[in-house]
Design an enzyme around this catalytic site. Sequence first.
Site, PDB file in Angstrom:
ATOM      1  N   ASP A 216       0.866  -1.176   0.000  1.00 12.32           N
ATOM      2  CA  ASP A 216       0.000   0.000   0.000  1.00 12.32           C
ATOM      3  C   ASP A 216       0.904   1.228   0.000  1.00 12.32           C
ATOM      4  O   ASP A 216       1.641   1.458   0.972  1.00 12.32           O
ATOM      5  CB  ASP A 216      -0.872  -0.047   1.270  1.00 12.32           C
ATOM      6  N   ALA A 218       0.585   5.105  -0.344  1.00 12.88           N
ATOM      7  CA  ALA A 218      -0.357   6.234  -0.427  1.00 12.88           C
ATOM      8  C   ALA A 218       0.341   7.588  -0.281  1.00 12.88           C
ATOM      9  O   ALA A 218      -0.323   8.622  -0.384  1.00 12.88           O
ATOM     10  CB  ALA A 218      -1.434   6.092   0.654  1.00 12.88           C
ATOM     11  N   LYS A 251      -2.815  12.191  -1.920  1.00 12.67           N
ATOM     12  CA  LYS A 251      -1.983  13.048  -1.054  1.00 12.67           C
ATOM     13  C   LYS A 251      -0.937  13.783  -1.888  1.00 12.67           C
ATOM     14  O   LYS A 251      -0.757  14.980  -1.726  1.00 12.67           O
ATOM     15  CB  LYS A 251      -1.256  12.231   0.024  1.00 12.67           C
TER      16      LYS A 251
HETATM   17  C1  LIG Z   1      -1.977   3.856   4.482  1.00 11.49           C
HETATM   18  C2  LIG Z   1      -3.090   4.377   3.641  1.00 11.49           C
HETATM   19  N1  LIG Z   1      -3.501   3.655   2.592  1.00 11.49           N
HETATM   20  C3  LIG Z   1      -4.482   4.071   1.788  1.00 11.49           C
HETATM   21  C4  LIG Z   1      -5.131   5.266   2.027  1.00 11.49           C
HETATM   22  C5  LIG Z   1      -6.270   5.635   1.119  1.00 11.49           C
HETATM   23  O1  LIG Z   1      -6.092   6.772   0.419  1.00 11.49           O
HETATM   24  P1  LIG Z   1      -7.231   7.362  -0.529  1.00 11.49           P
HETATM   25  O2  LIG Z   1      -7.735   8.583   0.148  1.00 11.49           O
HETATM   26  O3  LIG Z   1      -6.550   7.597  -1.813  1.00 11.49           O
HETATM   27  O4  LIG Z   1      -8.297   6.306  -0.654  1.00 11.49           O
HETATM   28  C6  LIG Z   1      -4.752   6.053   3.108  1.00 11.49           C
HETATM   29  C7  LIG Z   1      -5.459   7.300   3.414  1.00 11.49           C
HETATM   30  O5  LIG Z   1      -5.450   7.832   4.479  1.00 11.49           O
HETATM   31  C8  LIG Z   1      -3.697   5.602   3.926  1.00 11.49           C
HETATM   32  O6  LIG Z   1      -3.273   6.309   4.974  1.00 11.49           O
END
Ligand SMILES: Cc1ncc(COP(=O)(O)O)c(C=O)c1O
Length: 397
Positions: A216, A218, A251
Amino acid sequence: MLTQTHPRGLADLEPVAEDSLIGLIALVNADPRPDKIDVGVGVFRDGAGNTPILKVMKEAEQRLLDTQVTKAYLGSAGDKRFAELLRPILLGPHARDERIAGLQTPGGCGALRLGFELIATANPDARVFVGTPTWPNHPPIINAVRLGMVEYPYYERGQGIIRFENMIAALNGAEAGDVALLHGCCHNPTGADLSEDQWREVVRVVSDRGLIPLIDIAYQGFGRGVDEDAFGVRLMLDACDEVIIAQSCDKNFSVYRDRVGSLWVKTGSASGTKTAMGHVFQRAREMWSMPPDHGAASVHIILDDAELRARWLVELKGMRDRINSMRQRIAAADPRLAFIGRQYGMFSMLPLSKQQVLKLREDDAIYMADSGRFNVVGMGDDQIDRFIAAVAGALDA
Ligand SMILES: Cc1ncc(COP(=O)(O)O)c(C=O)c1O
């Protein structure tokens, strides 16, 4: 004798516990104190305490408005050029590997759901190994696709260090086909990222045991740099035939509510990946049919134009520099906070009990998650000293 079954309707539903981070936003909004500090929510804020739209994004959106001639359906893959442009940014030297395919998703969250759907389709008995604490939305997504979950301790909150031996021992207990959920960079909620040597060790265990890594990522570009933050992703691709990557642009392009992300799948062959992607498209079609266009179309415009792309990298560096300088400033203020300066991304966890967190809320109007997670760029420049003093007071207590 016939047993009478009670008809179950919507009136029979049990209430759902409110997501604590969403609840926190409502609490902050309801607090009338003008000097309140919100380090709970996970968005980047500048020195004035705002989450501005990037200048380059505003320009791309204007271009989109001026030039877009249709809003006809795009299909389950979304904007294909968007994924093509993102490919080298995420995959680096692996960008030309035909065994890797990607598609646009509604944010990183959509990518995670789709990635776990793919795993559940291939192997419903796979278990997902999750280091705790993790992003609070990971477990519900894993539960939603009915995969089993094995938790192991990832982080020692008192000392601010990774419990690496626990992590390796847990992964060594996994079986071929099980899944290792990993944070690519800027670990949420701890800020504690694997070092390069630790990544090498994790990659070795994952590959030796035949696990499927689901990474993951992000916050690419919020930690050390765009390429540096993809180190783990790329190392995993070097070593493993089967890799899944859930990526978010929400982000690093600051388009949170526009929902921009992508999912990447690697299998041992180009034809295997084509088959896997067939399932991915099918699952996407069932859930959202196709992703929203506006955010990805704007990112596409930025990445497809050398000048806009260069300006995006400058604005991204500006966000990264602010995160890292806030970390250094907080770390330098108190030896008990020194660990914050050795971590990456927007989040860190303070070694505070829930009671201490609630007391900070009541006495000082400082709002952070019950776990002690706080956003290092949640506060404006004029709030830093008050924040540090209040936290030091709470640590003394
Ligand atoms: C570790 C992590 N993965 C995924 C996401 C998901 O991001 P999105 O807003 O693009 O769905 C976040 C959002 O806070 C996150 O902190």
